[in-house]
Write a protein that holds these residues in place. Structure first.
Motif, PDB file in Angstrom:
ATOM      1  N   HIS A 108      34.039 -47.633  12.385  1.00  0.00           N
ATOM      2  CA  HIS A 108      35.431 -47.567  11.937  1.00  0.00           C
ATOM      3  C   HIS A 108      36.014 -46.174  12.145  1.00  0.00           C
ATOM      4  N   ALA A 109      35.182 -45.148  11.942  1.00  0.00           N
ATOM      5  CA  ALA A 109      35.668 -43.778  12.096  1.00  0.00           C
ATOM      6  C   ALA A 109      36.084 -43.482  13.531  1.00  0.00           C
ATOM      7  N   TRP A 110      35.462 -44.174  14.479  1.00  0.00           N
ATOM      8  CA  TRP A 110      35.746 -43.931  15.890  1.00  0.00           C
ATOM      9  C   TRP A 110      36.563 -45.054  16.524  1.00  0.00           C
ATOM     10  N   GLY A 111      37.103 -45.919  15.707  1.00  0.00           N
ATOM     11  CA  GLY A 111      37.958 -46.975  16.234  1.00  0.00           C
ATOM     12  C   GLY A 111      37.217 -48.089  16.942  1.00  0.00           C
ATOM     13  N   GLU A 112      35.934 -48.258  16.604  1.00  0.00           N
ATOM     14  CA  GLU A 112      35.128 -49.306  17.217  1.00  0.00           C
ATOM     15  C   GLU A 112      35.053 -50.520  16.287  1.00  0.00           C
ATOM     16  N   PRO A 113      34.865 -51.716  16.849  1.00  0.00           N
ATOM     17  CA  PRO A 113      34.807 -52.924  16.005  1.00  0.00           C
ATOM     18  C   PRO A 113      33.495 -53.022  15.248  1.00  0.00           C
ATOM     19  N   TRP A 114      33.497 -53.797  14.172  1.00  0.00           N
ATOM     20  CA  TRP A 114      32.303 -54.085  13.391  1.00  0.00           C
ATOM     21  C   TRP A 114      32.195 -55.594  13.245  1.00  0.00           C
ATOM     22  N   PRO A 115      31.437 -56.247  14.135  1.00  0.00           N
ATOM     23  CA  PRO A 115      31.351 -57.709  14.107  1.00  0.00           C
ATOM     24  C   PRO A 115      30.677 -58.224  12.836  1.00  0.00           C
ATOM     25  N   ALA A 116      30.837 -59.514  12.602  1.00  0.00           N
ATOM     26  CA  ALA A 116      30.175 -60.160  11.469  1.00  0.00           C
ATOM     27  C   ALA A 116      28.660 -60.085  11.645  1.00  0.00           C
TER      28      ALA A 116
END
Length: 257
Positions: A108-116
């Motif tokens: 999140h800090a680097w603007g990347e997704p976090w999938p389920a």
């Protein structure tokens, strides 16, 4: 019973290096560094695959096992190259300790997704399937749900593929996935030990079982026999700087060797 040690430190690289050399000169089986590339903007936490290159050169015997890399942070092509180089530099002592991550603040800090969670587990399975073929020198074309490769390869090829150590933690879903491809499954807690041991027995694959350990060294010594009866072959101790428990662990490793 083999003992692994995972070092956690802020800015004390020289102390980590000295501790790694001490472990290498003892009967400690494996060392690693806690994998966390972001805690907050001012966190000086030591981590990264670069450190394993230095440890590969500085040590001669001990295995190098990240406990564990977060797969969502890893790009497949770079992971293939980095692990190949580390396997070569360590003369086969590097093992790929990897899991699905439990710290969404990093991406999140680097603007990347976090999938389920289930998506992260399934994506990791696809990645390992491709890596195990690439490490043999194969050019891989793979069409999965999450991973798509066209003639992907990675040369030079390591003398032997790195062992796959899956950090399943307390995820039953990841354990069930990992029994298809892992060489070792690492879990936390007695309940997960029992579940993983059952799944491994049913798989009839030669998978080793290990556990993470945050209790005192004396508590471990009291439970060695029980852990062995549950099928545990390696225990990873988490040590924070200044690593005051390392000498005691070296002594225990000598007794158990």
């Amino acid at each position: 019973m083999r003992i692994g040690v995972i070092f956690y430190a802020k800015t004390e690289w020289e102390d980590v290096l000295a501790a790694a050399k001490e472990a290498d000169q003892s009967r400690i089986d494996a060392i690693g560094i806690g994998d966390r590339y972001y805690g907050d903007a001012d966190d000086p936490f030591l981590s990264g695959l670069t450190l394993y290159g230095a440890l590969a050169v500085a040590t001669q015997r001990v295995n190098l096992v990240p406990m564990v890399l977060s797969h969502p942070n890893m790009q497949i092509g770079r992971l293939a190259k980095e692990t190949t180089m580390l396997a070569m530099m360590s003369h086969g002592r590097f093992e790929l300790g990897i899991g699905v991550g439990d710290y969404p603040l990093e991406p999140h800090a680097w603007g990347e997704p976090w999938p389920a969670g289930h998506e992260r587990v399934d994506a990791l399975e696809e990645t390992i399937m491709v890596l195990q073929r690439v490490w043999t020198g194969e050019h891989v074309t793979f069409e999965g749900r999450y991973l798509h490769t066209q003639g992907a390869g990675c040369r030079p090829v390591p003398a032997r593929p790195p062992r796959i150590v899956i950090g399943a933690g307390r995820s039953s879903y990841l354990v069930r996935s990992a029994i298809k491809y892992a060489d070792e499954i690492n879990v936390w807690g007695e309940d997960m030990l029992r579940q993983a041991s059952l799944h491994i027995a049913q798989s009839r694959r030669p998978i080793q079982l290990s556990i993470g350990w945050d209790q005192e060294v004396a508590a471990f010594e009291q439970q060695v026999e029980a852990l062995e009866k549950m099928g545990v072959s390696r225990v990873y101790f988490n040590l924070w700087h200044p690593f005051t428990s390392l000498p005691a662990l070296c002594n225990v490793a000598e007794k158990l060797a």
